[in-house]
Design a protein around this motif. Structure first.
Motif, short mmCIF file in Angstrom:
data_model
loop_
_atom_site.label_atom_id
_atom_site.label_comp_id
_atom_site.label_asym_id
_atom_site.label_seq_id
_atom_site.Cartn_x
_atom_site.Cartn_y
_atom_site.Cartn_z
N LEU A 194 -1.99 -3.08 16.19
CA LEU A 194 -1.45 -1.84 15.62
C LEU A 194 -2.23 -1.37 14.39
O LEU A 194 -2.05 -0.25 13.95
CB LEU A 194 0.03 -2.03 15.26
N GLY A 195 -3.07 -2.24 13.83
CA GLY A 195 -3.90 -1.85 12.71
C GLY A 195 -3.19 -1.77 11.37
O GLY A 195 -3.65 -1.11 10.44
N TRP A 196 -2.04 -2.47 11.25
CA TRP A 196 -1.32 -2.45 9.98
C TRP A 196 -1.99 -3.39 8.99
O TRP A 196 -2.61 -4.38 9.36
CB TRP A 196 0.12 -2.90 10.19
N ASP A 197 -1.80 -3.09 7.70
CA ASP A 197 -2.29 -3.96 6.63
C ASP A 197 -1.21 -4.91 6.13
O ASP A 197 -1.51 -5.94 5.56
CB ASP A 197 -2.81 -3.13 5.45
N SER A 198 0.06 -4.50 6.31
CA SER A 198 1.16 -5.36 5.87
C SER A 198 2.42 -5.01 6.65
O SER A 198 2.52 -3.95 7.27
CB SER A 198 1.42 -5.23 4.36
N VAL A 199 3.37 -5.93 6.61
CA VAL A 199 4.70 -5.73 7.19
C VAL A 199 5.65 -6.59 6.37
O VAL A 199 5.24 -7.58 5.77
CB VAL A 199 4.72 -6.11 8.70
N VAL A 200 6.92 -6.20 6.33
CA VAL A 200 7.88 -6.93 5.52
C VAL A 200 8.92 -7.64 6.38
O VAL A 200 9.19 -7.25 7.51
CB VAL A 200 8.61 -6.01 4.50
N SER A 201 9.49 -8.67 5.79
CA SER A 201 10.65 -9.35 6.34
C SER A 201 11.75 -9.28 5.29
O SER A 201 11.51 -9.61 4.13
CB SER A 201 10.34 -10.82 6.67
N TYR A 202 12.92 -8.82 5.70
CA TYR A 202 14.08 -8.77 4.81
C TYR A 202 14.89 -10.03 5.05
O TYR A 202 15.30 -10.31 6.17
CB TYR A 202 14.93 -7.53 5.10
N VAL A 203 15.11 -10.80 3.98
CA VAL A 203 15.76 -12.09 4.11
C VAL A 203 16.93 -12.16 3.14
O VAL A 203 16.78 -11.85 1.96
CB VAL A 203 14.77 -13.25 3.83
N ALA A 204 18.09 -12.58 3.63
CA ALA A 204 19.24 -12.78 2.76
C ALA A 204 18.88 -13.83 1.71
O ALA A 204 18.30 -14.87 2.03
CB ALA A 204 20.46 -13.23 3.56
N ALA A 205 19.22 -13.54 0.46
CA ALA A 205 18.82 -14.40 -0.65
C ALA A 205 19.37 -15.81 -0.53
O ALA A 205 18.80 -16.75 -1.10
CB ALA A 205 19.26 -13.77 -1.98
N ASP A 206 20.45 -16.00 0.22
CA ASP A 206 21.03 -17.33 0.37
C ASP A 206 20.69 -18.00 1.71
O ASP A 206 21.24 -19.03 2.05
CB ASP A 206 22.55 -17.29 0.15
N ASN A 207 19.75 -17.42 2.44
CA ASN A 207 19.33 -17.99 3.73
C ASN A 207 18.15 -18.94 3.48
O ASN A 207 16.98 -18.58 3.65
CB ASN A 207 18.95 -16.87 4.70
N SER A 208 18.46 -20.16 3.08
CA SER A 208 17.42 -21.10 2.65
C SER A 208 16.43 -21.44 3.76
O SER A 208 15.24 -21.61 3.49
CB SER A 208 18.06 -22.38 2.11
N ARG A 209 16.88 -21.51 4.99
CA ARG A 209 15.96 -21.84 6.09
C ARG A 209 14.94 -20.74 6.30
O ARG A 209 13.75 -21.00 6.49
CB ARG A 209 16.74 -22.09 7.38
N CYS A 210 15.39 -19.51 6.24
CA CYS A 210 14.46 -18.39 6.43
C CYS A 210 13.55 -18.21 5.22
O CYS A 210 12.37 -17.87 5.36
CB CYS A 210 15.23 -17.11 6.73
N LEU A 211 14.07 -18.45 4.03
CA LEU A 211 13.23 -18.39 2.83
C LEU A 211 12.09 -19.40 2.93
O LEU A 211 10.94 -19.09 2.62
CB LEU A 211 14.07 -18.65 1.58
N ALA A 212 12.40 -20.61 3.38
CA ALA A 212 11.38 -21.64 3.54
C ALA A 212 10.37 -21.25 4.62
O ALA A 212 9.16 -21.48 4.47
CB ALA A 212 12.02 -22.99 3.88
N LEU A 213 10.85 -20.63 5.69
CA LEU A 213 9.97 -20.18 6.76
C LEU A 213 8.97 -19.14 6.24
O LEU A 213 7.78 -19.20 6.52
CB LEU A 213 10.79 -19.60 7.91
N MET A 214 9.46 -18.19 5.45
CA MET A 214 8.57 -17.16 4.89
C MET A 214 7.49 -17.78 4.02
O MET A 214 6.34 -17.39 4.06
CB MET A 214 9.37 -16.13 4.09
N GLN A 215 7.87 -18.78 3.25
CA GLN A 215 6.89 -19.46 2.40
C GLN A 215 5.86 -20.21 3.24
O GLN A 215 4.66 -20.17 2.96
CB GLN A 215 7.59 -20.39 1.42
N ARG A 216 6.31 -20.89 4.31
CA ARG A 216 5.37 -21.60 5.19
C ARG A 216 4.38 -20.62 5.83
O ARG A 216 3.23 -20.96 6.07
CB ARG A 216 6.12 -22.35 6.30
N MET A 217 4.84 -19.41 6.10
CA MET A 217 3.99 -18.42 6.74
C MET A 217 3.07 -17.71 5.75
O MET A 217 2.25 -16.90 6.16
CB MET A 217 4.86 -17.40 7.47
N GLY A 218 3.21 -18.01 4.47
CA GLY A 218 2.34 -17.39 3.48
C GLY A 218 2.76 -16.00 3.04
O GLY A 218 2.00 -15.31 2.36
N ALA A 219 3.96 -15.57 3.41
CA ALA A 219 4.45 -14.27 2.95
C ALA A 219 4.82 -14.37 1.47
O ALA A 219 5.26 -15.41 1.01
CB ALA A 219 5.67 -13.85 3.78
#
Length: 190
Positions: free
Chosen positions: A140-165
């Motif tokens: 698609l040629g995008w330079d960035s995309v966002v993920s919206y994560v609930a502040a108390d969703n610790s599993r997803c927060l950790a996933l975003m960090q592992r992915m380098g976001a």
């Protein structure tokens, strides 16, 4: 109750829908296939969004609300050229769903994922998100995309960090919702 709109209706219209679905990009990874949604995927979609599993996504929802989400993300394919994928895993067909799409009030396209309970803890989320993010950047040629994560969703927060976001504090301030963290995925990072 299953509404009439949820049921497969054989005939020319169903064949047209199948042809359209066949035109959507399919992403294959080592263990997964991300494919366009089909009417029969809605039961799995609703099972997630109508349960406590949807607590981090504004749920649980009613079946009608889940249908509105399903059709919105499916329509994104026709309107924007990206949208909802069903995640089929070797161990769990319809293991969950990945979206590269828009909520009505979202300021930009989101990279989001939700899985069935049985699909968690197997690395499926990271594998699927990595494939979809590569599609956003490389196809698609995008330079960035966002993920919206609930502040108390610790599993997803950790996933975003592992992915380098990276947390995007400016984007968080712009949406003004202190319950959400915005993670930005950038092309070339991670």
């Amino acid at each position: 109750m299953i509404a009439p709109c949820e049921k497969h209706r054989p005939g020319p219209a169903a064949r047209t829908a199948a042809r359209l679905s066949g035109r959507l990009p399919v992403l294959d990874t080592r263990r997964l296939q991300l494919r366009g949604p089909r009417i029969y995927d809605f039961d799995s979609f609703a099972a997630i969004l109508c349960s406590d599993r949807a607590g981090y996504m504004g749920g649980p929802m009613t079946r009608a609300e889940a249908w509105a989400e399903f059709t919105n993300y499916t329509a994104c394919w026709l309107l924007h050229g990206h949208g909802l994928w069903t995640i089929d895993a070797q161990t769990a067909p319809s293991a969950g769903f990945l979206v590269l799409g828009y909520e009505y009030t979202a300021p930009e396209a989101e990279l989001g994922i939700f899985l069935t309970e049985g699909a968690e803890g197997q690395g499926i989320a990271e594998e699927a998100l990595t494939a979809a993010r590569a599609h956003a950047f490389d196809t698609l040629g995008w330079d960035s995309v966002v993920s919206y994560v609930a502040a108390d969703n610790s599993r997803c927060l950790a996933l975003m960090q592992r992915m380098g976001a990276q947390r995007d504090r400016d984007a968080e301030a712009a949406i003004g919702d202190r319950t959400l963290c915005v993670f930005r995925h950038r092309k070339g990072a991670a």
